[in-house]
Design an enzyme around this catalytic site. Structure first.
Site, PDB file in Angstrom:
ATOM      1  N   GLY A  66       1.116  -1.043  -0.032  1.00  0.00           N
ATOM      2  CA  GLY A  66       0.145   0.183  -0.495  1.00  0.00           C
ATOM      3  C   GLY A  66       0.812   1.575   0.262  1.00  0.00           C
ATOM      4  O   GLY A  66       2.061   1.468  -0.005  1.00  0.00           O
ATOM      5  N   CYS A  93       5.221  -6.563   1.993  1.00  0.00           N
ATOM      6  CA  CYS A  93       5.480  -5.281   1.649  1.00  0.00           C
ATOM      7  C   CYS A  93       5.023  -4.168   2.743  1.00  0.00           C
ATOM      8  O   CYS A  93       4.948  -4.129   4.056  1.00  0.00           O
ATOM      9  CB  CYS A  93       5.140  -3.924   0.011  1.00  0.00           C
ATOM     10  N   TYR A  94       4.309  -3.093   2.523  1.00  0.00           N
ATOM     11  CA  TYR A  94       3.228  -2.491   3.634  1.00  0.00           C
ATOM     12  C   TYR A  94       2.366  -3.316   4.671  1.00  0.00           C
ATOM     13  O   TYR A  94       2.934  -3.308   5.555  1.00  0.00           O
ATOM     14  CB  TYR A  94       2.381  -1.458   2.877  1.00  0.00           C
ATOM     15  N   HIS A 181       8.106  -7.623  -4.315  1.00  0.00           N
ATOM     16  CA  HIS A 181       7.064  -8.220  -4.314  1.00  0.00           C
ATOM     17  C   HIS A 181       6.660  -9.231  -5.528  1.00  0.00           C
ATOM     18  O   HIS A 181       6.908  -9.059  -5.903  1.00  0.00           O
ATOM     19  CB  HIS A 181       5.858  -7.378  -5.415  1.00  0.00           C
ATOM     20  N   GLU A 183       4.221 -11.416  -6.340  1.00  0.00           N
ATOM     21  CA  GLU A 183       3.117 -11.551  -7.218  1.00  0.00           C
ATOM     22  C   GLU A 183       3.823 -10.554  -8.694  1.00  0.00           C
ATOM     23  O   GLU A 183       2.963 -10.736  -9.668  1.00  0.00           O
ATOM     24  CB  GLU A 183       1.566  -9.682  -7.204  1.00  0.00           C
ATOM     25  N   SER A 235     -26.649 -10.938 -24.976  1.00  0.00           N
ATOM     26  CA  SER A 235     -26.237 -10.119 -25.177  1.00  0.00           C
ATOM     27  C   SER A 235     -25.204 -10.541 -27.473  1.00  0.00           C
ATOM     28  O   SER A 235     -24.738  -9.722 -27.590  1.00  0.00           O
ATOM     29  CB  SER A 235     -25.710  -9.279 -24.625  1.00  0.00           C
ATOM     30  N   GLY A 236     -24.510 -11.388 -26.769  1.00  0.00           N
ATOM     31  CA  GLY A 236     -23.893 -12.039 -27.796  1.00  0.00           C
ATOM     32  C   GLY A 236     -22.620 -12.014 -27.306  1.00  0.00           C
ATOM     33  O   GLY A 236     -21.936 -12.029 -27.758  1.00  0.00           O
ATOM     34  N   GLY A 237     -22.747 -11.107 -25.565  1.00  0.00           N
ATOM     35  CA  GLY A 237     -21.377 -10.757 -25.083  1.00  0.00           C
ATOM     36  C   GLY A 237     -21.144 -12.093 -24.599  1.00  0.00           C
ATOM     37  O   GLY A 237     -21.898 -12.991 -24.449  1.00  0.00           O
ATOM     38  N   VAL A 238     -18.895 -12.324 -24.189  1.00  0.00           N
ATOM     39  CA  VAL A 238     -18.663 -13.364 -23.527  1.00  0.00           C
ATOM     40  C   VAL A 238     -19.350 -13.923 -22.183  1.00  0.00           C
ATOM     41  O   VAL A 238     -19.926 -14.765 -21.557  1.00  0.00           O
ATOM     42  CB  VAL A 238     -17.159 -12.968 -23.194  1.00  0.00           C
ATOM     43  N   ASP A 239     -19.655 -12.734 -21.225  1.00  0.00           N
ATOM     44  CA  ASP A 239     -20.457 -12.494 -19.481  1.00  0.00           C
ATOM     45  C   ASP A 239     -21.823 -13.720 -19.915  1.00  0.00           C
ATOM     46  O   ASP A 239     -22.574 -14.422 -19.226  1.00  0.00           O
ATOM     47  CB  ASP A 239     -20.092 -11.387 -19.577  1.00  0.00           C
ATOM     48  N   SER A 240     -22.230 -12.909 -20.485  1.00  0.00           N
ATOM     49  CA  SER A 240     -23.985 -13.430 -20.199  1.00  0.00           C
ATOM     50  C   SER A 240     -24.178 -14.977 -21.215  1.00  0.00           C
ATOM     51  O   SER A 240     -24.497 -15.707 -21.073  1.00  0.00           O
ATOM     52  CB  SER A 240     -25.014 -12.190 -21.115  1.00  0.00           C
ATOM     53  N   ALA A 241     -23.294 -14.834 -22.230  1.00  0.00           N
ATOM     54  CA  ALA A 241     -22.421 -16.158 -23.476  1.00  0.00           C
ATOM     55  C   ALA A 241     -22.541 -17.096 -21.894  1.00  0.00           C
ATOM     56  O   ALA A 241     -23.019 -18.346 -22.121  1.00  0.00           O
ATOM     57  CB  ALA A 241     -21.921 -16.297 -23.757  1.00  0.00           C
ATOM     58  N   LYS A 378     -11.918 -11.848 -15.294  1.00  0.00           N
ATOM     59  CA  LYS A 378     -12.756 -12.239 -16.861  1.00  0.00           C
ATOM     60  C   LYS A 378     -12.347 -12.750 -17.745  1.00  0.00           C
ATOM     61  O   LYS A 378     -12.411 -14.015 -18.325  1.00  0.00           O
ATOM     62  CB  LYS A 378     -12.296 -10.321 -17.831  1.00  0.00           C
TER      63      LYS A 378
END
Ligand code: XMP
Length: 522
Positions: A66, A93-94, A181, A183, A235-241, A378
């Site tokens: 942070g 770190c922090y 770090h 990550e 909608s045709g998008g990834v998420d709703s599919a 995503k």
């Protein structure tokens, strides 16, 4: 909407690691690294109390880095009761400095901070986190304060020239800290450290896999829905599919999807969605062909926000009609993702654009929500989609705005303009695919502005529309940079668009980043 379901995945019996976000841009990255090790992770605020931690029953806790100094009044701290719970804690770190400060160690200002790549030296065997890695190794540092004495009873396991305690641990007290770090990719053994913490300290095995996420979600959705009917707007998008495919796997014919073909989708996109869901997945689909209604609703509208409103409102009316066809549907599937959950609650000062998607349905439509992707990022949603058998054309699809080509046609939207833009857009995306650039580009498309210019083709004067190519790289669409597409690829796009798309005589490339531009033109 009346009620919201719990997020499948978060309480599905998986070992959970909490990532306490101390305000670093790295908290999400840490959460992702934990998930890459197949352990479920959840980001929480530093204000979390010991009792709230207990309620979540985590296998471990990671404190992120942070921007604050532990010496500053008002710097975020953790409820000291959290240290009493016997849950393994790793500070980064922090986060490591805070553990030291709250447990009898000492954090000091160094003369000069330590930023970027540094060489770290292990003390003896490096302890359980660093054991098995080289005695000298590069790590990524970004700190001003430094731990000079680890917490009471805890041993330092590594140092750098500017950080006398670059790592510490005590497996009995279950306290671990790293000043570097782990990550970031610039720390080559970072993932090893995270995995060691997960496996050795937390005892969390690699059970959070796509297959197990699906099994758990399926069970939870069945429990939630019973024998009720469920609606899902595609909608045709990834998420709703992906959300639809997952819910379909759980409850089959109790699910009805509604796909509103607005006529504002990309070339052949409507057919592709219907083909995949109706024919391949055998999913019950109401396919509303509403292009004419959208063109009528958009007639004469020029102002971008007015367009978005008109599209959003008509969409709702059509959805209401579809709901009436599905007797007694009381649940609605939403493709909400984890970043939306993390960001909700943060107040936006100004509405830049009123986003429209299926989530924009009005409150007076009574539904309980099913949000099976609420705990996923995503790229995890894409992996889940592949695991569920969705084809790449759907799963790897670029983001596409709800109002579709309506906000990529400047000025009045007409069927002719949509046809022109669809054709040009298909060429732009096809050439990027041929050039092998499709995956590294966040979004690429064509825009049709409302101007015309003079040109010459075959000794004839032309007076036609330009096409603007837009291609951006981005991590999350909050900021974006214009993509450095090679000139020869741009050249091919330009000559193909001009030769193949009637009425277009000029091509321009948009070299505006976001900010100050936005990705879409409206
Ligand atoms: P802007 O243009 O604001 O877009 O930089 C950021 C990202 O959001 C997408 N976008 C939308 N997505 N409904 C959506 O679901 C919308 O109304 C909408 N408007 C923009 C845009 O394509 C980009 O990925």
């Amino acid at each position: 909407m009346s009620a919201r379901s719990p997020a499948p995945g978060s309480d599905g019996g998986f070992a959970t690691v909490l990532v306490v976000d101390f305000g670093a841009q790295y908290a999400q990255l840490i959460a992702r690294r934990v998930r890459e090790a197949h352990v479920y992770s959840e980001i929480v605020a530093p204000t979390i109390t010991a009792a709230e931690v207990v309620a979540k029953n985590p296998a471990g806790i990671i404190f992120s880095g942070g921007p604050a100094s532990v010496h500053v009044d008002g710097a975020p701290r953790i409820d000291p009761g959290v240290y009493e719970l016997g849950i393994p804690i790793l500070g980064i770190c922090y986060g490591a400095q805070l553990i030291a400060q709250q447990n009898g160690g000492l954090v000091d200002r160094t003369d000069r901070g330590e930023y970027g790549r540094t060489t770290m030296t292990l003390d003896s065997d490096g302890g359980s986190l660093l054991g098995g890695t080289p005695g000298e190794q590069p790590v990524w540092m970004s700190h001003f304060d430094a731990i000079v004495k680890p917490p009471v009873g805890v041993t330092a396991t590594a140092s750098t020239p500017d950080a006398p305690v670059a790592a510490f641990e005590n497996s009995e007290q279950k306290l671990y800290g790293v000043q570097f770090h782990p990550e970031v990719i610039h720390t080559p053994h970072g993932q090893h450290v995270i995995e060691r913490f997960l496996r050795e300290a937390c005892g969390a095995d690699a059970s959070w896999t796509m297959a197990s996420i699906i099994d758990t979600a399926v069970e939870q959705i069945r429990d939630q829905v019973g024998d009720n009917r469920v609606l899902c707007g595609l909608s045709g998008g990834v998420d709703s599919a992906v959300a639809a495919a997952l819910v379909h796997k759980a409850i089959g014919h109790q699910l009805t999807c509604v796909f509103v073909d607005t006529g504002l989708m990309r070339l052949n996109e409507g057919e592709q969605v219907v083909e995949t869901f109706d024919r391949h997945l055998g999913l019950e689909l109401i396919h509303v062909k509403a292009a004419d209604r959208f063109f009528t609703a958009l007639s004469g509208i020029i102002e971008p926000e007015a367009k978005r409103k008109a599209i959003g409102e008509l969409f709702i009316r059509i959805f209401e009609d579809a709901k009436a066809q599905v007797d007694g549907a009381g649940f609605l599937v939403q493709g909400t993702l984890y970043p939306d959950v993390i960001e909700s609650g943060s107040e936006h000062a100004a509405t830049i654009k009123s986003h429209h998607n299926v989530g924009g349905l009005p409150d007076d439509m009574e539904f309980d929500l099913i949000e099976p992707l609420r705990s996923l990022f995503k790229d995890e949603v894409r992996q889940l989609g592949s695991e569920l058998g969705l084809p790449d054309e759907i799963v790897q699809r670029q983001p596409f705005p709800g109002p579709g080509l309506g906000v990529r046609i400047i000025g009045e939207v007409t069927a002719d303009k949509v046809a022109t833009l669809q054709h040009a857009d298909a060429i732009v995306r096809e050439e990027l695919k041929i050039a092998g650039l499709e995956r590294e580009i966040w979004q690429s498309f064509a825009v049709l502005p409302d101007i015309r210019s003079v040109g010459v083709m075959g000794d004839e004067r032309t007076y036609g529309y330009p096409i603007i190519i837009r291609a951006v790289t981005s991590e999350d669409a909050m900021t974006a940079d214009w993509a450095r597409i090679p000139y020869d690829v741009l050249e091919t796009m330009s000559s193909r668009v001009i030769n193949e798309v009637a009425g277009v005589n000029r091509v321009a490339y948009d070299i505006t980043s976001k900010p100050p531009g936005t990705i879409e033109w409206e």
